[in-house]
Design an enzyme around this catalytic site. Sequence first.
Site, short mmCIF file in Angstrom:
data_model
loop_
_atom_site.label_atom_id
_atom_site.label_comp_id
_atom_site.label_asym_id
_atom_site.label_seq_id
_atom_site.Cartn_x
_atom_site.Cartn_y
_atom_site.Cartn_z
N TYR A 40 0.65 -1.53 -0.03
CA TYR A 40 -0.15 0.01 0.07
C TYR A 40 0.83 1.21 0.11
O TYR A 40 1.61 0.96 0.74
CB TYR A 40 -0.94 0.05 0.87
CG TYR A 40 -1.62 -0.74 1.35
CD1 TYR A 40 -3.25 -0.88 0.66
CD2 TYR A 40 -1.93 -1.96 1.22
CE1 TYR A 40 -4.25 -1.09 0.91
CE2 TYR A 40 -2.77 -3.30 1.80
CZ TYR A 40 -4.63 -2.28 1.38
OH TYR A 40 -4.49 -3.87 1.44
N CYS A 41 0.62 2.25 -1.42
CA CYS A 41 0.72 3.81 -0.67
C CYS A 41 -0.53 4.49 -0.42
O CYS A 41 -1.19 4.33 -0.88
CB CYS A 41 1.86 3.78 -1.54
SG CYS A 41 1.88 3.51 -3.24
N PHE A 42 0.24 5.61 -0.05
CA PHE A 42 -1.13 6.78 0.74
C PHE A 42 -0.60 8.73 0.15
O PHE A 42 0.94 8.38 0.52
CB PHE A 42 -1.49 6.69 1.91
CG PHE A 42 -1.73 5.42 2.48
CD1 PHE A 42 -2.99 4.90 1.88
CD2 PHE A 42 -0.99 4.29 2.94
CE1 PHE A 42 -3.97 3.53 2.53
CE2 PHE A 42 -1.56 3.02 3.25
CZ PHE A 42 -3.25 3.12 2.91
N ILE B 184 -3.12 3.80 -3.49
CA ILE B 184 -3.03 2.63 -4.25
C ILE B 184 -2.15 1.65 -3.75
O ILE B 184 -1.59 1.36 -2.85
CB ILE B 184 -1.84 3.47 -5.57
CG1 ILE B 184 -0.54 3.01 -5.64
CG2 ILE B 184 -2.31 3.84 -6.77
CD1 ILE B 184 0.39 3.43 -6.55
#
Length: 414
Positions: free
Chosen positions: A8-10, A187
Amino acid sequence: MAAAPPSYCFVAFPPRAKDGLVVFGKNSARPRDEVQEVVYFSAADHEPESKVECTYISIDQVPRTYAIMISRPAWLWGAEMGANEHGVCIANEAINTREPAAEIEALLGMDLVRLGLERGETAKEALDVIVSLLEEHGQGGNYFEDANSCHSFQSAYLIVDRDEAWVLETIGKYWAAEKVTEGVRCICSQLSLTTKMDAEHPELRSYAQSQGWWTGEGEFNFSEVFSPVEDHLDCGAGKDSLEKQEESITVQTMMNTLRDKASGVCIDSEFFLTTASGVSVLPQNRSSPCIHYFTGTPDPSRSIFKPFIFVDDVKLVPKTQSPCFGDDDPAKKEPRFQEKPDRRHELYKAHEWARAIIESDQEQGRKLRSTMLELEKQGLEAMEEILTSSEPLDPAEVGDLFYDCVDTEIKFFK
């Protein structure tokens, strides 16, 4: 090896993020035994017509590359995540699409992260760098240090600066991108773009038609067209974990989100683990410095985020760098990965002790974790003072910031 779980990246923009800060975070879900190192590379000038050797292939070098700080699997050239001296941050996700990823060795998604950071002064410039290199060299090759099978993927990227973010998703050399300037965006390891695309490969739609994936009629929905027919990944709970925060998002909120195992954002399974994490704070006020936090160790719920600030005279940190095996590295010799050398760096080895105690001894483990979080809190408070200060930053005071934090952590574990 089992199927890889999602990474996950935010990113969060004001006003969802507090105090005019853009907050970026990434967890790297990789094979359990893989070591990630945190490495600084200074800005550099390069000879005309020189080459740069990426993980599997060499490409033309540019006249100047920017200073970067990256977290990467120690066997490869590129980066899972990182930042450059201009406040550009990039992370990538391995994704599966309708089109199988190429096993032929080309640029890895991680190589493109590093190339974007080295060559892009803004998020949009980094995007342009990545898509032009994708067009020229393609993407492909093994994502894991595994001699038994080739794990190849397409890539998605979150590219962020003080003003905007770009979500870039790729299928071979084809791609689409969406610009983001507000709210929260996540994403994970599946396609997320739908009908809003602010830039795309000129032949993207005709390619989809040629494959029989789109009729050419009706609205073009990127994810519907290119997602695999059977996509079993569920990123829903993880994606919601930050979006559902009722309070303003801070650097601490982002770290807490990356530590959340219940939502699946933090991976700890039989074959995979969150092997490294990073958080960046990018003030929209350009008189304040960008601050980048890296763990350099596995499992953020049992790790300390340590701050780094770009200045001219950064003190190098060999204790987060893995041993260098040069041309004898099994990742560089063909056939590849015939052996697995010990890539643990000094911080990783010291941290293994802490992980073992936290896992085995409830009382001692609880106390140890509490002390680790207290160490981290001291660092966060010191960085908060820098961000809120009206005085200009003294580079001499922060050049050895990351070095000192790593040194303190190792001494604490010993």
